[in-house]
Design a protein around this motif. Sequence first.
Motif, PDB file in Angstrom:
ATOM      1  N   ASN A  54       8.334  15.487  17.958  1.00 54.17           N
ATOM      2  CA  ASN A  54       9.307  15.808  19.055  1.00 54.17           C
ATOM      3  C   ASN A  54      10.270  14.881  19.076  1.00 54.17           C
ATOM      4  OD1 ASN A  54       7.300  17.876  19.758  1.00 54.17           O
ATOM      5  ND2 ASN A  54       8.325  17.876  21.826  1.00 54.17           N
ATOM      6  N   GLN A  55      10.191  13.777  18.600  1.00 55.43           N
ATOM      7  CA  GLN A  55      11.206  12.538  18.679  1.00 55.43           C
ATOM      8  C   GLN A  55      11.705  12.346  17.131  1.00 55.43           C
ATOM      9  OE1 GLN A  55       9.741   8.998  21.032  1.00 55.43           O
ATOM     10  NE2 GLN A  55       7.880  10.191  20.638  1.00 55.43           N
ATOM     11  N   GLY A  56      11.493  13.471  16.345  1.00 52.51           N
ATOM     12  CA  GLY A  56      11.947  13.260  14.800  1.00 52.51           C
ATOM     13  C   GLY A  56      11.515  12.354  13.953  1.00 52.51           C
ATOM     14  N   LEU A  57      10.483  11.755  14.420  1.00 55.02           N
ATOM     15  CA  LEU A  57       9.890  10.680  13.563  1.00 55.02           C
ATOM     16  C   LEU A  57       8.812  10.888  12.776  1.00 55.02           C
ATOM     17  CD1 LEU A  57       9.823   8.196  16.684  1.00 55.02           C
ATOM     18  CD2 LEU A  57      11.581   8.590  15.129  1.00 55.02           C
ATOM     19  N   GLU A  58       8.453  12.200  12.194  1.00 60.93           N
ATOM     20  CA  GLU A  58       7.170  12.541  11.527  1.00 60.93           C
ATOM     21  C   GLU A  58       7.356  12.112  10.114  1.00 60.93           C
ATOM     22  OE1 GLU A  58      10.115  16.283  11.410  1.00 60.93           O
ATOM     23  OE2 GLU A  58       9.433  14.572  12.689  1.00 60.93           O
ATOM     24  N   ARG A  59       8.439  11.887   9.469  1.00 56.17           N
ATOM     25  CA  ARG A  59       8.397  11.344   8.164  1.00 56.17           C
ATOM     26  C   ARG A  59       8.513   9.867   8.113  1.00 56.17           C
ATOM     27  NH1 ARG A  59       6.546  13.634   4.343  1.00 56.17           N
ATOM     28  NH2 ARG A  59       8.037  12.875   2.846  1.00 56.17           N
ATOM     29  N   GLN A  60       8.768   8.993   9.224  1.00 61.94           N
ATOM     30  CA  GLN A  60       9.036   7.714   9.171  1.00 61.94           C
ATOM     31  C   GLN A  60       8.006   6.696   8.420  1.00 61.94           C
ATOM     32  OE1 GLN A  60       9.838   5.952  12.922  1.00 61.94           O
ATOM     33  NE2 GLN A  60       7.677   6.037  13.546  1.00 61.94           N
ATOM     34  N   ALA A  61       6.826   7.180   8.571  1.00 62.01           N
ATOM     35  CA  ALA A  61       5.929   6.216   7.873  1.00 62.01           C
ATOM     36  C   ALA A  61       5.589   6.303   6.447  1.00 62.01           C
ATOM     37  CB  ALA A  61       4.586   6.372   8.666  1.00 62.01           C
ATOM     38  N   VAL A  62       5.731   7.527   6.074  1.00 59.27           N
ATOM     39  CA  VAL A  62       5.752   8.121   4.636  1.00 59.27           C
ATOM     40  C   VAL A  62       6.989   7.291   3.946  1.00 59.27           C
ATOM     41  CG1 VAL A  62       5.831   9.794   3.036  1.00 59.27           C
ATOM     42  CG2 VAL A  62       4.376   9.991   5.046  1.00 59.27           C
ATOM     43  N   GLU A  63       8.335   7.617   4.508  1.00 56.43           N
ATOM     44  CA  GLU A  63       9.446   7.230   4.003  1.00 56.43           C
ATOM     45  C   GLU A  63       9.584   5.719   3.759  1.00 56.43           C
ATOM     46  OE1 GLU A  63      12.430   8.958   6.339  1.00 56.43           O
ATOM     47  OE2 GLU A  63      12.072  11.027   5.468  1.00 56.43           O
ATOM     48  N   THR A  64       9.016   4.837   4.803  1.00 57.18           N
ATOM     49  CA  THR A  64       9.027   3.586   4.853  1.00 57.18           C
ATOM     50  C   THR A  64       8.141   3.060   3.750  1.00 57.18           C
ATOM     51  OG1 THR A  64       9.472   3.514   7.187  1.00 57.18           O
ATOM     52  CG2 THR A  64       8.399   1.431   6.033  1.00 57.18           C
ATOM     53  N   PHE A  65       6.893   3.323   3.443  1.00 54.56           N
ATOM     54  CA  PHE A  65       5.908   2.899   2.586  1.00 54.56           C
ATOM     55  C   PHE A  65       5.705   3.692   1.155  1.00 54.56           C
ATOM     56  CE2 PHE A  65       4.234   1.801   7.026  1.00 54.56           C
ATOM     57  CZ  PHE A  65       4.519   0.523   7.057  1.00 54.56           C
ATOM     58  N   ARG A  66       6.600   4.632   1.108  1.00 53.05           N
ATOM     59  CA  ARG A  66       6.458   5.114  -0.391  1.00 53.05           C
ATOM     60  C   ARG A  66       6.862   4.372  -1.544  1.00 53.05           C
ATOM     61  NH1 ARG A  66      10.730   9.873   0.737  1.00 53.05           N
ATOM     62  NH2 ARG A  66      12.649   8.481   0.810  1.00 53.05           N
ATOM     63  N   ASP A  67       7.437   3.575  -1.360  1.00 52.93           N
ATOM     64  CA  ASP A  67       8.046   2.828  -2.652  1.00 52.93           C
ATOM     65  C   ASP A  67       7.401   1.464  -2.685  1.00 52.93           C
ATOM     66  OD1 ASP A  67       9.480   4.978  -3.494  1.00 52.93           O
ATOM     67  OD2 ASP A  67      11.245   4.242  -2.228  1.00 52.93           O
ATOM     68  N   VAL A  68       6.512   1.076  -1.676  1.00 50.59           N
ATOM     69  CA  VAL A  68       5.977  -0.261  -1.620  1.00 50.59           C
ATOM     70  C   VAL A  68       4.766  -0.403  -2.617  1.00 50.59           C
ATOM     71  CG1 VAL A  68       4.649  -1.957  -0.368  1.00 50.59           C
ATOM     72  CG2 VAL A  68       6.327  -0.851   0.774  1.00 50.59           C
ATOM     73  N   ASP A  69       5.039  -1.495  -3.514  1.00 51.72           N
ATOM     74  CA  ASP A  69       3.741  -1.713  -4.478  1.00 51.72           C
ATOM     75  C   ASP A  69       2.417  -1.731  -4.059  1.00 51.72           C
ATOM     76  OD1 ASP A  69       5.729  -1.398  -6.676  1.00 51.72           O
ATOM     77  OD2 ASP A  69       6.172  -3.611  -6.878  1.00 51.72           O
ATOM     78  N   GLY A  70       1.508  -0.990  -4.571  1.00 52.80           N
ATOM     79  CA  GLY A  70       0.264  -1.498  -3.850  1.00 52.80           C
ATOM     80  C   GLY A  70      -0.245  -0.186  -2.648  1.00 52.80           C
TER      81      GLY A  70
END
Length: 503
Positions: A407-423
């Motif tokens: 409802n706050q438009g935040l459903e992708r924020q965690a995936v987008e933040t960590f998808r390029d982190v090694d490990g």
Amino acid sequence: MTGHDERDTTTDADRIDDGDNAGDVHEPHPGVPTLGRDEQPSIFVPDDGEPEVADGGDERSAATDGGVKSATGGSDSAELDPTTYDPVDVFPGGDLDLRDGADSCYKCTSCDTSCPVAAVDDEFPGPKFQGPEQWRLKRKDDHDIDASITSCSNCMRCDDACPSSVPLSQMHNEARGQFVERQMEKLSREYVRNRILSNYRFFASIASKVPRLANFATNLPGAMWLAEKTLGVTGEREFPPFATQTFRSWWRERGGAQVENPDKRVAYFHGCYSNYNTPEVGKAMVRVFEHFGYEVLVPPQKCSGTPMFANGMLKDARRHAETNVEELVAAIGEGADIIASCTSCSMSLRQEYPELFDIHGIEDVSNHTFEALEYLRIYEDLEGALADSELDEERAFAYHAPCHARNQGLERQAVETFRDVDGVVIEDVGDSCSGISGTYGWKKEKYETSMKIGEEMFEHMEHAEGDVGMTECPTCAMQMEHGTGYEIEHPLQLLADALPIDA
């Protein structure tokens, strides 16, 4: 800091100091839909409260259509003034009027098809009936609110689904409050149970004084069975353990903020669960924000009111809101934005407070509230900070976005933040609702519905690569663990592990 007032700060490191200089409003503002705020100020005033008086000295009359005085003058007179004629006095006697919003509904049923309860419960009439239909059909002293309003889980997905911005959840909250206040028997088991669940903070504050004893008692064989038989709390769930040290106790012990920076301040609204049950989330929040140079304030606070809204306990919610708004406005005056680690708490402060209550400073609180990861993504270079990060060992997560994050438009924020982190391997397990919806899934009669709603999420989690779940919502975390047995983490905990931060 400068500009201190005479408030006593020597005995409680949690309290903030009031300042003379208000901080600048950050842009952009949080992206929460305005919904019912476009009609007229929406106000819940307890029935036993003092009547408000307008500037001219006249008591406020009941509003009908965006503030137009009732055609009958608020009485039972049959004499109508054609210039002010309105055929329906909706929810008479209150200050809240959503007639304009109801008229915007053109029965497309998008809300009904998005409702997780309606998807598994054929007897539930759905958001369209609970909202605009009730507002259209209700007549003065003629029509009770339908009891099915108590089956609404307050997931608020209907708000996001509506193409014409009908204030559905606002209608549901007000209708639920009216139902509880006027139609629910106050000595009934259902009312007592809901009041206890709504006021979790009160009971958690007592249990936290003796956490080991409280944990022992709630884990005794038959404890949950007894709770089900006496109160109607489901015996199928495991009661969450209380932390041996609350977040606020840890905060006082460490001496409060370790960074002083008048130009970068945030006030942490930790909520009940991060204080009493998962202080590790609050600790991670503090370490992450201090890493980015923020001075963290932890103002006095009460429950956000989310469980109270969901159970129609609007008087309780207003009492808590009054304290929260007062303290958070003081923090804003010190130049701080408000940060929440729970998406239901941020949703409450941003949307439900100004929709339901008329409290001085409430719009300022709404405009300055952010979810923690959202705030860092707006104002800091998280991508750059994480570019060279690498965990000691590879970790895989099954991420669930809470309904109140969507409802706050935040459903992708965690995936987008960590998808390029090694490990780190992070997989979104889909857009289904977890089903617990705060206190909803703790009720005996709602437990099976809750688990049916959550089946899709459980299945997706079990097929995901990771066997650790992730979510921003503490009750979604309960449901994820209950349905899969997975350990659950908050994104802030992973962020604290990925950044070069000393423990």
